[in-house]
Motif scaffolding. Structure first.
Motif, PDB file in Angstrom:
ATOM      1  N   GLU A  98       4.550  10.142  -6.876  1.00 51.76           N
ATOM      2  CA  GLU A  98       5.555  10.454  -7.901  1.00 51.76           C
ATOM      3  C   GLU A  98       4.882  10.745  -9.244  1.00 51.76           C
ATOM      4  O   GLU A  98       5.234  11.695  -9.936  1.00 51.76           O
ATOM      5  N   ARG A  99       3.904   9.925  -9.611  1.00 51.46           N
ATOM      6  CA  ARG A  99       3.182  10.124 -10.878  1.00 51.46           C
ATOM      7  C   ARG A  99       2.476  11.484 -10.868  1.00 51.46           C
ATOM      8  O   ARG A  99       2.589  12.260 -11.816  1.00 51.46           O
TER       9      ARG A  99
ATOM     10  N   HIS B  35       0.832  -1.205   0.000  1.00 51.23           N
ATOM     11  CA  HIS B  35       0.000   0.000   0.000  1.00 51.23           C
ATOM     12  C   HIS B  35       0.872   1.263   0.000  1.00 51.23           C
ATOM     13  O   HIS B  35       0.623   2.192  -0.778  1.00 51.23           O
ATOM     14  N   GLU B  36       1.874   1.292   0.866  1.00 50.49           N
ATOM     15  CA  GLU B  36       2.780   2.449   0.922  1.00 50.49           C
ATOM     16  C   GLU B  36       3.533   2.619  -0.394  1.00 50.49           C
ATOM     17  O   GLU B  36       3.717   3.738  -0.872  1.00 50.49           O
ATOM     18  N   THR B  37       3.951   1.511  -0.961  1.00 50.01           N
ATOM     19  CA  THR B  37       4.675   1.568  -2.232  1.00 50.01           C
ATOM     20  C   THR B  37       3.779   2.150  -3.314  1.00 50.01           C
ATOM     21  O   THR B  37       4.202   3.042  -4.067  1.00 50.01           O
ATOM     22  N   ARG B  38       2.561   1.682  -3.387  1.00 53.00           N
ATOM     23  CA  ARG B  38       1.623   2.212  -4.384  1.00 53.00           C
ATOM     24  C   ARG B  38       1.350   3.693  -4.144  1.00 53.00           C
ATOM     25  O   ARG B  38       1.236   4.470  -5.093  1.00 53.00           O
ATOM     26  N   GLN B  39       1.254   4.083  -2.867  1.00 55.94           N
ATOM     27  CA  GLN B  39       1.039   5.498  -2.547  1.00 55.94           C
ATOM     28  C   GLN B  39       2.225   6.344  -3.009  1.00 55.94           C
ATOM     29  O   GLN B  39       2.044   7.413  -3.588  1.00 55.94           O
TER      30      GLN B  39
ATOM     31  N   ALA C 168       6.380   1.038 -14.969  1.00 55.81           N
ATOM     32  CA  ALA C 168       7.105  -0.234 -14.880  1.00 55.81           C
ATOM     33  C   ALA C 168       7.215  -0.685 -13.422  1.00 55.81           C
ATOM     34  O   ALA C 168       7.081  -1.884 -13.123  1.00 55.81           O
ATOM     35  N   ALA C 169       7.426   0.259 -12.514  1.00 52.78           N
ATOM     36  CA  ALA C 169       7.506  -0.091 -11.092  1.00 52.78           C
ATOM     37  C   ALA C 169       6.161  -0.609 -10.588  1.00 52.78           C
ATOM     38  O   ALA C 169       6.108  -1.566  -9.804  1.00 52.78           O
ATOM     39  N   GLU C 170       5.081  -0.014 -11.049  1.00 51.39           N
ATOM     40  CA  GLU C 170       3.750  -0.490 -10.665  1.00 51.39           C
ATOM     41  C   GLU C 170       3.520  -1.918 -11.155  1.00 51.39           C
ATOM     42  O   GLU C 170       2.926  -2.737 -10.443  1.00 51.39           O
ATOM     43  N   GLU C 171       4.028  -2.235 -12.331  1.00 46.08           N
ATOM     44  CA  GLU C 171       3.934  -3.611 -12.841  1.00 46.08           C
ATOM     45  C   GLU C 171       4.748  -4.565 -11.973  1.00 46.08           C
ATOM     46  O   GLU C 171       4.318  -5.693 -11.704  1.00 46.08           O
TER      47      GLU C 171
END
Length: 103
Positions: free
Chosen positions: A22-23, A13-17, A61-64
Motif C-alpha cells: 500500500e505504501r 508478515h503478510e500484514t506488513r507485506q 499508524a497501522a504499522e505502529e
C-alpha cells in the motif's frame, strides 16, 4: 490497550507485506502526480496529494499498531475488525459500524 489475537488468515508478515505494498503504491501515485504537476490543475493536484499523504499517515499508524499488538482492533469500540476488511484496507482503524457512525 486492546490486544487482538492474530488471525490464522493474516500473519504479521503478510500484514506488513500488505502495508508495504500500500505504501509503495501511494508513493508511486505521488511520484506520478509530481511528474505531471506542470500539466495538472493546481487545486486537483493539491487535493490528490493531500489524500495520498493522509493514506500514508494511516499506513504508518497501522504499522505502529502491528508493532504494539493492537492491529485489527477497532479504535472506537475495541471489537475485532473483520479480516476481510483488513485484507481490502490493511490500514483501516475502525470496524464497519464505527466507520459508518464517524462519517
Amino acid at each position: 490497550m486492546t490486544t487482538v489475537a492474530r488471525s490464522p488468515n493474516m500473519t504479521v508478515h503478510e500484514t506488513r507485506q500488505r502495508l508495504g505494498h500500500e505504501r509503495n503504491s501511494r508513493l508511486t501515485q505521488l511520484s506520478a502526480i509530481e511528474d505531471g504537476a506542470a500539466l495538472a490543475d493546481p487545486e486537483l493536484l493539491t487535493a490528490q496529494t493531500a489524500a495520498i499523504r493522509r493514506v500514508l499517515t494511516e499506513i504508518s499508524a497501522a504499522e505502529e499498531r502491528v508493532a504494539d499488538g493492537t492491529y485489527g482492533a477497532c479504535q472506537d469500540c475495541g471489537a475485532r475488525v473483520p479480516v476481510e476488511r483488513l485484507e481490502i484496507l490493511p490500514y483501516v482503524r475502525y470496524c464497519v459500524s464505527c466507520q459508518q457512525r464517524a462519517t
